[in-house]
Enzyme design. Structure first.
Site, mmCIF file in Angstrom:
data_model
loop_
_atom_site.group_PDB
_atom_site.id
_atom_site.type_symbol
_atom_site.label_atom_id
_atom_site.label_comp_id
_atom_site.label_asym_id
_atom_site.label_seq_id
_atom_site.Cartn_x
_atom_site.Cartn_y
_atom_site.Cartn_z
ATOM 1 N N GLU A 1 0.763 -1.266 0.129
ATOM 2 C CA GLU A 1 0.139 -0.111 -0.068
ATOM 3 C C GLU A 1 0.868 1.350 0.061
ATOM 4 O OE1 GLU A 1 -2.307 -0.815 3.410
ATOM 5 O OE2 GLU A 1 -2.902 -2.841 2.555
ATOM 6 N N GLU B 1 -4.892 -6.274 2.914
ATOM 7 C CA GLU B 1 -3.692 -6.987 3.438
ATOM 8 C C GLU B 1 -4.016 -8.539 3.188
ATOM 9 O OE1 GLU B 1 -5.155 -4.736 5.301
ATOM 10 O OE2 GLU B 1 -3.620 -3.210 5.306
ATOM 11 N N PHE C 1 2.529 -1.188 8.716
ATOM 12 C CA PHE C 1 2.835 -1.236 10.329
ATOM 13 C C PHE C 1 2.405 -2.769 10.596
ATOM 14 C CE2 PHE C 1 1.886 3.110 10.101
ATOM 15 C CZ PHE C 1 2.787 3.734 11.019
ATOM 16 N N PHE D 1 -0.665 -4.409 11.022
ATOM 17 C CA PHE D 1 -1.440 -4.911 9.935
ATOM 18 C C PHE D 1 -1.049 -6.280 9.370
ATOM 19 C CE2 PHE D 1 -1.267 -0.026 8.582
ATOM 20 C CZ PHE D 1 -1.737 0.224 9.830
ATOM 21 N N HIS E 1 -0.863 0.631 16.290
ATOM 22 C CA HIS E 1 0.267 1.160 15.496
ATOM 23 C C HIS E 1 1.658 0.717 15.964
ATOM 24 C CE1 HIS E 1 -2.975 2.836 12.986
ATOM 25 N NE2 HIS E 1 -2.059 2.868 12.022
#
Ligand code: TPP
Lengths: 330, 327
Positions: free
Chosen positions: B29, B58, B81, B84, B127
């Site tokens: 992404e 993802e 991150f 994810f 995150h």
């Protein structure tokens, strides 16, 4: 059955018949073996769905990719996998196609373009999309075909694959085998709308086809595979069929509530793709009953030989149980 | 040698490897815009066939990495991150980590997954996870955690050239850290730890982002006359047990520092290895410095309170040295 199928040369029609019958006889053997308590682990049979794998894989070469499922024996054999090594795998033997590390749910021959058979429902969808990307970059007309069930169609990753497949015009054919059940849930109780319609918002052609008609499947796959090879992008095929055996062998030993009517099963047995195709061949005078009988005998012999090979194969060496996690362990 | 930032070193490794091997493709992404700077300029140089922005999906892109790698590509897949990774987890845990094994080695999967891992930037709970223990426990994924620009470049090249799935975890917020990077083409083999500071009295094994505070701690303690040896495993899978255990046998005392939550941290694994295999050499109980079993908070003071720092490490070292000394 569709008359245009007669465009196929006779030997190809007979090859479709032979392949369906081989899958059927091999799995009848497995059903017996399972009932006799000979098979370790769960076994999901493809009985009744053979026309789909055979009708689709007739268009594929070894270099084309497929991804398969927990119900994958038919895909394996239709893509040219070796029966003896498949049975050896299901028996848990070292000579198995995966050395006994995979088993019934994971029969895969990579040299035949099979990128794994997935025990994770929907697990093959992203893999096939990635293989389609690699095929597109190779630029030599290869395609990737993903076989998955109606149950798998409810995994979100299908929408992701349709989006990216359409966006990048990937050479991808998504073949949904709608056999009426997602495990023990009738499809209608867990699936809204029609699966084939799920292609439309992405601008992907969706084709519904009678999955018990090998020629209809052949024709739908012919269009979809050609389109993919020529750079036209993905297609979703929904093949309507029915799982006449259980979700998993042995299920009657643990299921407490019946999930379908016997009459329904019988009705679908009457539409069994194999006798149906046999009658069609006979009615169109494309084969004699002697010829079909000869095919049946050759298939029976092939299965018997494969069983002998698999049964006499040694078990894997437990000292090697750590197997091949890495190409370079260090 | 030239002074470079860690993210620049990664960027160079990506450029050089993609130049060297046309089979390499990279997707993820916003890799074109490059959130972190690691993929900056790649799209311009190598074009949209080899460098692609994907939609936010993802589950699909991690699986596509597996499919494309099986089908003959060398794949770099950017997961952005670490958190994810969870949305892309099926293809990582069930596919990338299993396909080779369950096909008895028929399939090879040369994939490098990139992700930023860990906290320290007020990015809050979704995150900031340090995801390496989860990945290391999968068994079929190699895990690389560089702590300096030079290591980042050499290890990233090794990860890309490796024929197995590798997770390359860049410590969050450490991309700007400078260091000397060799000019020539070099590779740091996976599975080789580094003794980043030699010392005789206590072994401090510090993972990834924890190497820097461990070195600061060693400076502080040196002023107190305490000699600390700092060992950086650099890769968790494969793990260089020999270097770690060799250091423990030399010093007889072990502190393990890990930015993971305490329960099943990778520090726990290293502590267990030392207890099993170097027990006779240990002169004090092993100490672990980890993150408490809570999510990572937002406010800087709260976040500082949970992440290990030089002072907490120093206290653990002093504790091991005090063991058995006074009543
Ligand atoms: C991710 C995942 N969820 C649940 C299961 C358990 N499970 C195995 S087969 C199956 C039904 C799959 O239905 P469908 O995709 O229609 O394939 P079919 O079994 O009908 O061939 C389920 C729920 C699984 N294997 N994987």
């Amino acid at each position: 059955m569709s008359v245009t199928g007669t465009n196929l040369p006779r030997h190809e029609l007979l090859a479709l018949y032979e392949r369906m019958l081989l899958i059927r006889r091999a799995e009848e053997q497995l059903a017996q073996d399972c009932a006799a308590g000979k098979l370790p682990g769960p076994v999901h049979l493809y009985v009744g769905q053979e026309a789909i794998a055979v009708g689709v894989c007739a268009h594929l070469e070894d270099r084309d990719w497929i991804t398969s499922t927990h119900r994958g024996h038919g895909h394996f054999l239709a893509k040219g996998g070796d029966l003896g090594r498949m049975l050896a795998e299901i028996y848990g033997r070292a000579a198995g196609i995966c050395g006994g590390f995979g088993g019934s749910m994971h029969v895969a021959d990579f040299s035949k373009g099979i990128i794994g058979a997935n025990g994770v429902v929907g697990g093959g969808i992203a893999l096939a999309t990635g293989a389609a990307l690699a095929a597109q970059l190779d630029g030599d007309g290869k395609v990737a075909v993903c076989f998955f069930g109606d149950g798998a169609a409810n995994q979100g990753v299908l929408a992701e694959a349709l989006n990216v497949g359409a966006l990048w015009k990937l050479p991808l054919v998504l073949v949904c085998e709608n056999n009426g059940f997602s495990e023990f849930s009738p499809t209608a109780t867990v699936t809204s709308g029609r699966i084939v319609e799920r292609a439309r918002p992405f601008g992907v052609p969706g084709v519904e086809v009678d999955g018990n008609d090998v020629l209809a499947v052949w024709q739908a796959a012919n269009v979809a595979v050609r389109r993919a090879r020529e750079g036209g992008g993905p297609t979703l095929i929904e093949a309507r069929t029915y799982r006449t055996r259980g979700h998993v062998e042995y299920e009657t030993t643990f299921i407490t509530e019946p999930y379908r009517e016997e009459a329904e099963v019988q009705a679908w047995r009457a539409r069994d793709p194999i006798p149906r195709f046999a009658s069609w061949l006979l009615n169109h005078e494309l084969a004699s009953s002697q010829e079909l009988e000869a095919i049946a005998q050759a298939v029976a012999q092939q299965v018997a030989e494969a069983v002998r090979f698999a049964e006499s194969a040694p078990e894997p060496d437990p000292a090697l149980a750590r197997g091949s996690m890495f190409v370079n362990p260090r | 040698m030239a002074r470079k930032r860690l993210i620049q070193a990664m960027n160079e490794a990506l450029f050089e490897e993609m130049e060297r091997d046309p089979a390499i493709i990279l997707f993820g992404e916003d890799v074109k815009a490059s959130l972190f700077g690691d993929t900056k300029g790649l799209w311009k140089r190598f074009g949209p066939d080899r460098v692609r922005d994907t939609p936010i999906c993802e589950a699909l892109i991690s699986g596509m990495a597996v499919g494309a790698a099986a089908a003959g590509r060398r794949v770099i897949c950017h997961m952005m991150f670490g958190n994810f990774v969870y949305t892309g987890m099926d293809a990582i845990a069930n596919q990338a980590a299993k396909l080779r094994y369950m096909t008895n080695g028929q399939i090879k999967l040369p994939i490098t997954f990139l992700a930023v891992s860990g906290g320290g930037r007020s990015a809050a709970a979704q995150h900031s996870d340090a995801i390496h223990p989860v990945l290391a426990n999968l068994g079929g994924i190699k895990v690389v955690m560089p702590s300096s620009p030079a290591d980042a470049k050499g290890l990233l090249k090794a990860a890309i050239r490796d024929d197995d799935p590798v997770f390359f975890l860049q410590a969050a917020g450490r991309g700007g850290e400078p260091g000397e990077v060799p000019e020539e083409d070099y590779v740091i083999p996976l599975g080789e730890a580094a003794v980043v500071r030699p010392g005789r009295e206590v072994t401090v094994v510090a993972i990834g982002s924890m190497v820097r505070p461990a070195l600061r701690c060693a400076d502080i303690l040196a002023r107190e006359g305490i000699e600390v040896e700092v060992v950086d495993p650099r890769t968790l899978v494969p793990l260089d047990r020999e270097t770690i255990l060799g250091s423990v046998r030399k010093t007889g005392r072990l502190v393990v520092v890990d930015e993971a939550r305490d329960t099943c941290s990778f520090a726990s694994h290293i502590a267990a290895l030392a207890a099993e295999q170097a027990f006779d050499a240990l002169r004090a109980p092993i100490r672990r410095v980890t993150v408490p079993d809570c999510a990572i908070p937002f406010a800087p003071v709260l976040e500082r309170a949970v992440l290990p720092d030089a002072e907490r490490i120093a206290q653990a070292v002093r504790d091991t040295l005090a063991f058995g000394r006074s009543a």
